[in-house]
Design a protein around this motif. Structure first.
Motif, PDB file in Angstrom:
ATOM      1  N   TYR A  82       0.828  -1.210   0.000  1.00 29.68           N
ATOM      2  CA  TYR A  82       0.000   0.000   0.000  1.00 29.68           C
ATOM      3  C   TYR A  82       0.863   1.261   0.000  1.00 29.68           C
ATOM      4  CZ  TYR A  82      -3.075   3.688   1.614  1.00 29.68           C
ATOM      5  OH  TYR A  82      -3.745   4.874   1.738  1.00 29.68           O
ATOM      6  N   SER A  83       1.856   1.314   0.896  1.00 29.67           N
ATOM      7  CA  SER A  83       2.647   2.542   1.021  1.00 29.67           C
ATOM      8  C   SER A  83       3.484   2.805  -0.230  1.00 29.67           C
ATOM      9  CB  SER A  83       3.527   2.501   2.269  1.00 29.67           C
ATOM     10  OG  SER A  83       4.498   1.496   2.180  1.00 29.67           O
ATOM     11  N   MET A  84       3.991   1.753  -0.854  1.00 33.51           N
ATOM     12  CA  MET A  84       4.744   1.967  -2.097  1.00 33.51           C
ATOM     13  C   MET A  84       3.823   2.455  -3.210  1.00 33.51           C
ATOM     14  SD  MET A  84       7.714  -0.910  -2.414  1.00 33.51           S
ATOM     15  CE  MET A  84       6.566  -2.157  -2.887  1.00 33.51           C
ATOM     16  N   THR A  85       2.634   1.884  -3.280  1.00 34.31           N
ATOM     17  CA  THR A  85       1.663   2.325  -4.286  1.00 34.31           C
ATOM     18  C   THR A  85       1.324   3.795  -4.086  1.00 34.31           C
ATOM     19  OG1 THR A  85       0.735   0.102  -4.455  1.00 34.31           O
ATOM     20  CG2 THR A  85      -0.649   1.919  -5.225  1.00 34.31           C
ATOM     21  N   ILE A  88       4.216   6.108  -5.084  1.00 35.89           N
ATOM     22  CA  ILE A  88       4.316   6.228  -6.546  1.00 35.89           C
ATOM     23  C   ILE A  88       3.236   7.171  -7.066  1.00 35.89           C
ATOM     24  CG2 ILE A  88       4.073   4.976  -8.725  1.00 35.89           C
ATOM     25  CD1 ILE A  88       5.403   2.573  -7.183  1.00 35.89           C
ATOM     26  N   ILE A  89       2.030   7.005  -6.548  1.00 34.98           N
ATOM     27  CA  ILE A  89       0.934   7.893  -6.959  1.00 34.98           C
ATOM     28  C   ILE A  89       1.280   9.339  -6.603  1.00 34.98           C
ATOM     29  CG2 ILE A  89      -1.447   8.566  -6.391  1.00 34.98           C
ATOM     30  CD1 ILE A  89      -2.047   5.500  -6.224  1.00 34.98           C
ATOM     31  N   GLU A  90       1.818   9.548  -5.422  1.00 29.47           N
ATOM     32  CA  GLU A  90       2.140  10.915  -4.975  1.00 29.47           C
ATOM     33  C   GLU A  90       3.227  11.557  -5.834  1.00 29.47           C
ATOM     34  OE1 GLU A  90       0.392  12.736  -3.182  1.00 29.47           O
ATOM     35  OE2 GLU A  90      -0.866  11.239  -2.226  1.00 29.47           O
ATOM     36  N   ASN A  95       3.769  15.449  -5.763  1.00 30.13           N
ATOM     37  CA  ASN A  95       3.877  15.653  -4.318  1.00 30.13           C
ATOM     38  C   ASN A  95       5.143  14.958  -3.806  1.00 30.13           C
ATOM     39  OD1 ASN A  95       3.583  15.931  -1.578  1.00 30.13           O
ATOM     40  ND2 ASN A  95       1.407  15.386  -1.570  1.00 30.13           N
ATOM     41  N   VAL A  96       6.268  15.660  -3.921  1.00 30.50           N
ATOM     42  CA  VAL A  96       7.572  15.104  -3.564  1.00 30.50           C
ATOM     43  C   VAL A  96       7.631  14.786  -2.071  1.00 30.50           C
ATOM     44  CG1 VAL A  96      10.056  15.573  -3.496  1.00 30.50           C
ATOM     45  CG2 VAL A  96       8.697  16.276  -5.477  1.00 30.50           C
ATOM     46  N   ARG A  97       7.081  15.650  -1.250  1.00 31.67           N
ATOM     47  CA  ARG A  97       7.124  15.445   0.202  1.00 31.67           C
ATOM     48  C   ARG A  97       6.430  14.142   0.598  1.00 31.67           C
ATOM     49  NH1 ARG A  97       4.227  16.490   4.873  1.00 31.67           N
ATOM     50  NH2 ARG A  97       5.492  17.131   6.653  1.00 31.67           N
ATOM     51  N   ALA A  98       5.230  13.906   0.089  1.00 30.02           N
ATOM     52  CA  ALA A  98       4.499  12.687   0.413  1.00 30.02           C
ATOM     53  C   ALA A  98       5.232  11.450  -0.131  1.00 30.02           C
ATOM     54  CB  ALA A  98       3.082  12.746  -0.149  1.00 30.02           C
ATOM     55  N   HIS A  99       5.826  11.577  -1.312  1.00 30.29           N
ATOM     56  CA  HIS A  99       6.611  10.485  -1.892  1.00 30.29           C
ATOM     57  C   HIS A  99       7.790  10.145  -0.973  1.00 30.29           C
ATOM     58  CE1 HIS A  99       8.749   8.085  -4.873  1.00 30.29           C
ATOM     59  NE2 HIS A  99       9.825   8.831  -4.652  1.00 30.29           N
ATOM     60  N   ARG A 100       8.514  11.180  -0.557  1.00 31.64           N
ATOM     61  CA  ARG A 100       9.676  10.986   0.311  1.00 31.64           C
ATOM     62  C   ARG A 100       9.276  10.313   1.622  1.00 31.64           C
ATOM     63  NH1 ARG A 100      10.828  15.911   1.828  1.00 31.64           N
ATOM     64  NH2 ARG A 100      11.731  16.503  -0.154  1.00 31.64           N
ATOM     65  N   ILE A 101       8.217  10.795   2.231  1.00 32.03           N
ATOM     66  CA  ILE A 101       7.757  10.225   3.499  1.00 32.03           C
ATOM     67  C   ILE A 101       7.359   8.760   3.313  1.00 32.03           C
ATOM     68  CG2 ILE A 101       5.896  10.302   5.217  1.00 32.03           C
ATOM     69  CD1 ILE A 101       6.013  13.401   4.907  1.00 32.03           C
ATOM     70  N   GLY A 102       6.631   8.464   2.247  1.00 28.18           N
ATOM     71  CA  GLY A 102       6.203   7.088   1.996  1.00 28.18           C
ATOM     72  C   GLY A 102       7.364   6.137   1.776  1.00 28.18           C
ATOM     73  N   MET A 103       8.330   6.577   0.981  1.00 22.58           N
ATOM     74  CA  MET A 103       9.476   5.712   0.697  1.00 22.58           C
ATOM     75  C   MET A 103      10.382   5.565   1.916  1.00 22.58           C
ATOM     76  SD  MET A 103       9.059   4.376  -2.119  1.00 22.58           S
ATOM     77  CE  MET A 103       8.497   4.475  -3.800  1.00 22.58           C
TER      78      MET A 103
END
Length: 132
Positions: A82-85, A88-90, A95-103
């Motif tokens: 879920y978090s990787m999906t 990727i969507i972010e 949305n770089v910030r949300a991508h960074r936090i998720g990864m």
């Protein structure tokens, strides 16, 4: 240190462990390199593929068997997917910030914290690292 316990494990455990170790090393490289470059994107996609292998292979590992062959760790696998999906969507949304936090969360939770649990006595990776 001996790879014999890992070599003796099931194919699913071997795939899971080797993919996790590769994802950990590649993840470290991604964390410390410049972001947004073509190399970052290639390394990131490779990391996601490795994490897919780690997550999906876990569903064929049933050693802990707490509920009909599954355990709490399988919930982590679902969370990783879920978090990787979402990450990727972010990034596709910009949305770089949300991508960074998720990864970063996926790296820390699935590889660092869960990885430390694999070093507990009685686990295969404990035998690999510490012998016995």
């Amino acid at each position: 240190m001996s790879l014999a316990p890992l070599d003796a494990a099931s194919l699913a455990v071997q795939l899971h462990a080797w993919a996790a170790m590769a994802a950990f090393l590649l993840g470290l490289a991604v964390l410390f390199r410049k972001k947004g470059t073509l190399l970052h994107k290639v390394m990131g996609r490779t990391w996601v593929a490795l994490m897919l292998a780690v997550s999906l292979s876990s569903f064929w590992i049933h050693e802990l068997n707490q509920f009909m062959g599954f355990s709490w760790i399988h919930l982590l696998s679902i969370l990783v997917l879920y978090s990787m999906t979402m990450a990727i969507i972010e990034i596709r949304r910009g949305n770089v910030r949300a991508h960074r936090i998720g990864m970063l969360s996926t790296f820390a939770g699935a590889l660092v914290i869960a990885g430390l649990f694999t070093l507990m006595p009685g686990r295969i990776m404990h035998a690999v690292v510490f012998g016995g």
